[in-house]
Design a protein around this motif. Structure first.
Motif, short mmCIF file in Angstrom:
data_model
loop_
_atom_site.label_atom_id
_atom_site.label_comp_id
_atom_site.label_asym_id
_atom_site.label_seq_id
_atom_site.Cartn_x
_atom_site.Cartn_y
_atom_site.Cartn_z
N MET A 1 61.40 81.86 -12.16
CA MET A 1 60.77 82.17 -13.31
C MET A 1 59.73 81.84 -13.00
O MET A 1 59.37 80.77 -13.13
CB MET A 1 61.27 81.87 -14.43
N ALA A 2 58.72 82.47 -13.24
CA ALA A 2 56.84 82.53 -13.95
C ALA A 2 57.13 81.26 -15.08
O ALA A 2 57.25 81.41 -15.91
CB ALA A 2 56.56 83.44 -14.19
N ASN A 3 55.69 80.57 -14.19
CA ASN A 3 55.42 79.65 -15.82
C ASN A 3 54.61 80.71 -17.16
O ASN A 3 54.05 81.34 -16.45
CB ASN A 3 54.55 78.86 -14.95
N ILE A 4 54.49 80.35 -17.86
CA ILE A 4 54.11 80.61 -19.30
C ILE A 4 52.60 80.47 -19.67
O ILE A 4 52.89 78.93 -20.12
CB ILE A 4 54.78 81.04 -20.55
N GLU A 5 51.37 80.41 -19.66
CA GLU A 5 50.45 79.82 -20.04
C GLU A 5 50.21 79.58 -22.01
O GLU A 5 50.54 80.33 -22.54
CB GLU A 5 49.03 80.62 -20.47
N ILE A 6 49.62 78.26 -22.08
CA ILE A 6 50.36 78.27 -23.79
C ILE A 6 48.97 77.41 -24.11
O ILE A 6 48.72 76.93 -23.05
CB ILE A 6 51.96 77.24 -23.65
N ALA A 7 48.76 77.48 -26.08
CA ALA A 7 47.64 76.92 -26.12
C ALA A 7 48.13 75.27 -26.47
O ALA A 7 48.81 75.12 -27.03
CB ALA A 7 46.68 77.41 -26.98
N ALA A 8 46.89 74.31 -25.64
CA ALA A 8 47.49 73.05 -25.31
C ALA A 8 46.41 72.45 -27.47
O ALA A 8 45.32 73.34 -27.50
CB ALA A 8 46.84 71.97 -25.25
N MET A 9 46.77 71.28 -27.89
CA MET A 9 45.88 70.76 -28.94
C MET A 9 44.28 70.91 -28.34
O MET A 9 43.82 70.75 -29.63
CB MET A 9 46.83 69.02 -29.09
N THR A 10 44.75 70.43 -27.55
CA THR A 10 43.18 70.48 -26.98
C THR A 10 42.22 71.28 -26.76
O THR A 10 41.17 71.30 -26.74
CB THR A 10 42.38 69.58 -26.03
N GLY A 11 42.43 72.24 -27.59
CA GLY A 11 42.03 73.79 -27.34
C GLY A 11 42.30 74.37 -25.45
O GLY A 11 41.89 75.67 -25.56
N ARG A 12 42.53 73.56 -24.56
CA ARG A 12 42.92 74.26 -23.58
C ARG A 12 43.82 74.92 -23.34
O ARG A 12 45.07 74.23 -24.27
CB ARG A 12 42.83 73.03 -22.37
N GLN A 13 43.81 76.00 -22.62
CA GLN A 13 45.28 76.23 -21.94
C GLN A 13 45.91 75.80 -20.79
O GLN A 13 45.39 74.92 -19.36
CB GLN A 13 45.07 77.83 -21.29
N VAL A 14 47.54 75.68 -21.30
CA VAL A 14 48.21 74.61 -20.17
C VAL A 14 49.24 75.58 -19.63
O VAL A 14 49.41 76.83 -20.41
CB VAL A 14 48.64 73.45 -20.33
N MET A 15 50.09 75.54 -17.87
CA MET A 15 50.99 75.96 -17.56
C MET A 15 52.35 75.98 -18.54
O MET A 15 52.55 74.12 -17.77
CB MET A 15 50.56 76.65 -15.99
N LEU A 16 53.43 76.00 -19.30
CA LEU A 16 54.25 75.37 -19.37
C LEU A 16 55.86 75.96 -18.79
O LEU A 16 55.46 77.56 -17.92
CB LEU A 16 55.01 75.61 -20.35
N ASN A 17 56.71 75.68 -17.09
CA ASN A 17 57.55 76.28 -16.70
C ASN A 17 58.44 76.93 -18.19
O ASN A 17 59.22 76.55 -18.27
CB ASN A 17 58.49 74.88 -16.10
N ALA A 18 58.61 78.54 -17.31
CA ALA A 18 59.57 79.23 -18.06
C ALA A 18 60.84 78.71 -18.47
O ALA A 18 61.41 78.87 -19.59
CB ALA A 18 59.35 80.14 -17.64
N ASP A 19 61.43 77.69 -17.78
CA ASP A 19 63.03 77.70 -17.37
C ASP A 19 62.95 75.96 -18.33
O ASP A 19 63.88 76.40 -19.55
CB ASP A 19 63.13 76.70 -16.40
N VAL A 20 62.02 75.36 -18.56
CA VAL A 20 61.22 74.36 -19.28
C VAL A 20 61.74 74.81 -21.56
O VAL A 20 62.18 74.33 -21.85
CB VAL A 20 60.35 73.39 -19.34
N ILE A 21 61.22 75.76 -20.76
CA ILE A 21 60.85 76.53 -22.46
C ILE A 21 62.05 78.07 -22.64
O ILE A 21 62.46 76.95 -24.30
CB ILE A 21 59.70 77.90 -22.93
N GLU A 22 62.58 78.07 -22.31
CA GLU A 22 63.79 78.82 -22.12
C GLU A 22 65.10 77.35 -22.81
O GLU A 22 65.80 77.52 -23.65
CB GLU A 22 64.41 78.87 -20.54
N GLN A 23 65.16 76.36 -22.23
CA GLN A 23 65.40 75.13 -22.66
C GLN A 23 65.80 74.58 -23.95
O GLN A 23 66.48 74.61 -24.56
CB GLN A 23 65.98 74.62 -21.59
#
Ligand SMILES: Cc1cc2nc3c(=O)[nH]c(=O)nc-3n(C[C@H](O)[C@H](O)[C@H](O)COP(=O)(O)OP(=O)(O)OC[C@H]3O[C@@H](n4cnc5c(N)ncnc54)[C@H](O)[C@@H]3O)c2cc1C
Length: 469
Positions: A1-23
């Motif tokens: 599954m593709a990774n998902i871009e998500i906003a971090a506390m710092t204001g930067r965008q980070v990538m999170l693994n879609a499986d991690v989000i699903e879990q």
């Protein structure tokens, strides 16, 4: 599954693994929503349509365990977090762009103990829902003036309402709260447990944790006398002069607010909203002179249940309109100040906009100043300028109207502001948060923030920053 871009506390965008989000999402009892899911738009939208944010993930919390999971997930992945209670905050703090929205709206339980006159409520409850439950036993506590506001944000910021003359602010009626702090622990806070947290949560907003349960003291309420008096705008100065004198000697049972509004017929009018929480006949006697003075164009005052009083203003505040508000406490009701308001009200670009003068008195003033983080107990009047309009393209003129009136009222202001009416920090400036608490309480809140949320995970609120942040 593709990774998902998500906003971090710092204001930067980070990538999170879609499986991690699903879990994470499937582990929640209430589930989760991602962009494009059914229900995503309904869950992300807030009261103020001017603020249109799209979280990457919405955690639909069904209970405390879900809140703990969401806090731990956010902290360990350094995510930007917003916490959604009743979604009424006009500066849009319930929603974040690209981060994790911790949505408490599925948490709806209210349990009333009529014998001890207490109630426990979860943070997704609105005042209309809370009052529906407590009024089954003829009870209530101080809640908002509009039934669709959330109990959570309103109480954590202080909470003014119809019954405050009798019973103090909403936060003054808290017996205890359960809160999930930034480290994922559940703490119970009361006068005898985690007292410092309990102090900060009564006025300091959502800075120190996510409250999962509010325990309130209840009181007998209603049937009562409620209704509205309408006056012509050109008589406003005289009416308010009378009103100011009248309320100086009125009993705690009488709650009143002044509104400069547009009538259903399209006429700009002065409205006095009245709620007398006591015996009807005594109320009739107390409000007689107020009803006779003028005389008013219209008078709707009569006996009604508390829930009806509490819905009196609902139609003026539907979800989904453009909103821009500004507020300040006032030194008093100077006739010159009333002239300034009337002059601006006559020129308001939108008929949905209004100006409110909210009166603080009675039990609010009698609570010790250092008892809670709320700092404006000695204020007599609060000014709230409410810009509401329909067409997003009309933003500039409506925002200008609010700002102009607010600027013109500066000489009459006492300098402080109520946190629950604060706008976005970018608009208000960081100093305004300080003026909501005063230097001493602000310093105490910063120390609490350092203790309970040193990385400022809960930053989308009346943002008290840890001194390192
Ligand atoms: C139409 C209208 C009428 C209003 N009337 C009144 C009034 O009569 N009296 C009054 O005092 N104020 C009033 N307000 C202001 C109101 O108190 C604030 O907007 C308040 O923040 C709303 O709380 P909420 O839970 O509905 O909002 P939300 O937007 O969901 O939350 C507001 C803030 O509280 C935080 N928060 C929410 N839930 C929790 C939780 N469980 N734990 C920790 N943090 C949390 C959020 O992150 C956010 O920072 C009114 C606002 C509107 C729009």
């Amino acid at each position: 599954m593709a990774n998902i871009e998500i906003a971090a506390m710092t204001g930067r965008q980070v990538m999170l693994n879609a499986d991690v989000i699903e879990q994470f999402g499937t582990g929640l009892r209430g589930g989760h929503l991602l962009r494009g899911d059914d229900g995503y738009d309904a869950a992300r939208k807030i009261y103020n349509a001017m603020i249109d944010r799209r979280p990457a993930i919405i955690a639909r919390c069904a209970g405390v365990a879900d809140v703990i999971d969401a806090v731990n997930f956010a902290r360990s992945n350094h995510l930007l977090v917003s916490v959604r209670g009743g979604r009424h905050n006009v500066s849009g703090k319930a929603a974040c762009d690209g981060g994790l929205m911790i949505d408490l709206s599925p948490m709806k339980s209210v349990r009333v103990d009529p014998e001890s006159k207490t109630a426990r409520a979860e943070p997704g409850v609105t005042w209309g829902e809370f009052d529906h439950e407590t009024q089954a036993f003829g009870l209530a506590t101080t809640g908002g003036l509009v039934s669709t506001t959330g109990i959570a944000g309103l109480t954590l910021g202080g909470g003014l309402g119809w019954l405050m003359g009798n019973y103090g602010l909403a936060c003054d009626n808290l017996i205890s709260v359960d809160a999930v702090t930034a480290d994922g622990r559940l703490l119970i806070a009361s006068d005898s447990r985690n007292e410092d947290l309990f102090w900060g949560l009564r006025g300091g907003g959502g800075n120190f944790g996510i409250v999962t349960s509010f325990e309130f003291r209840l009181h007998p309420a209603g049937p009562m006398l409620g209704g509205i008096l309408l006056h012509r705008l050109d008589k406003a100065a005289a009416i308010i002069r009378f009103y100011d004198g009248f309320t100086r000697t009125s009993p705690d049972e009488l709650g009143t607010f002044v509104g400069f509004v547009t009538s259903p017929e399209g006429e700009r009018v002065l409205a006095i909203f009245v709620c007398y929480n006591g015996a009807i006949e005594e109320g009739e006697r107390i409000v007689k002179s107020l009803r006779e003075f003028g005389p008013p164009l219209a008078d709707t005052i009569g006996p009604m249940p508390y829930v009806q009083v509490q819905r009196m203003m609902d139609d003026a505040f539907p979800t989904g309109r453009q909103n821009y508000w500004k507020s300040n406490f006032l030194k008093g009701l100077d006739p010159e100040a009333i002239d300034v308001i009337v002059d601006h009200v006559e020129k308001a670009p939108s008929p949905y906009s209004a100006v409110a003068i909210e009166q603080f008195s009675g039990a609010v003033n009698r609570v010790r100043m250092d008892a809670t983080a709320f700092n404006h107990r000695n204020a007599r009047y609060n000014l709230l300028i409410v810009g509401i309009w329909l067409d997003p393209a009309a933003k500039a003129e409506n925002v200008k109207w609010v700002r102009d009136l607010w600027g013109a009222m500066e000489p009459f202001s006492s300098g402080g502001v109520y946190v629950n009416y604060l706008g976005q920090e970018a608009d208000e400036g960081a100093e305004r948060v300080k003026s909501a608490y005063g230097p001493e309480k602000y310093a105490r809140l910063v120390a609490l923030k350092e203790k309970y949320d040193p990385t400022n995970l809960f930053r989308l609120n009346q943002n008290i920053k840890p001194s390192a942040g």
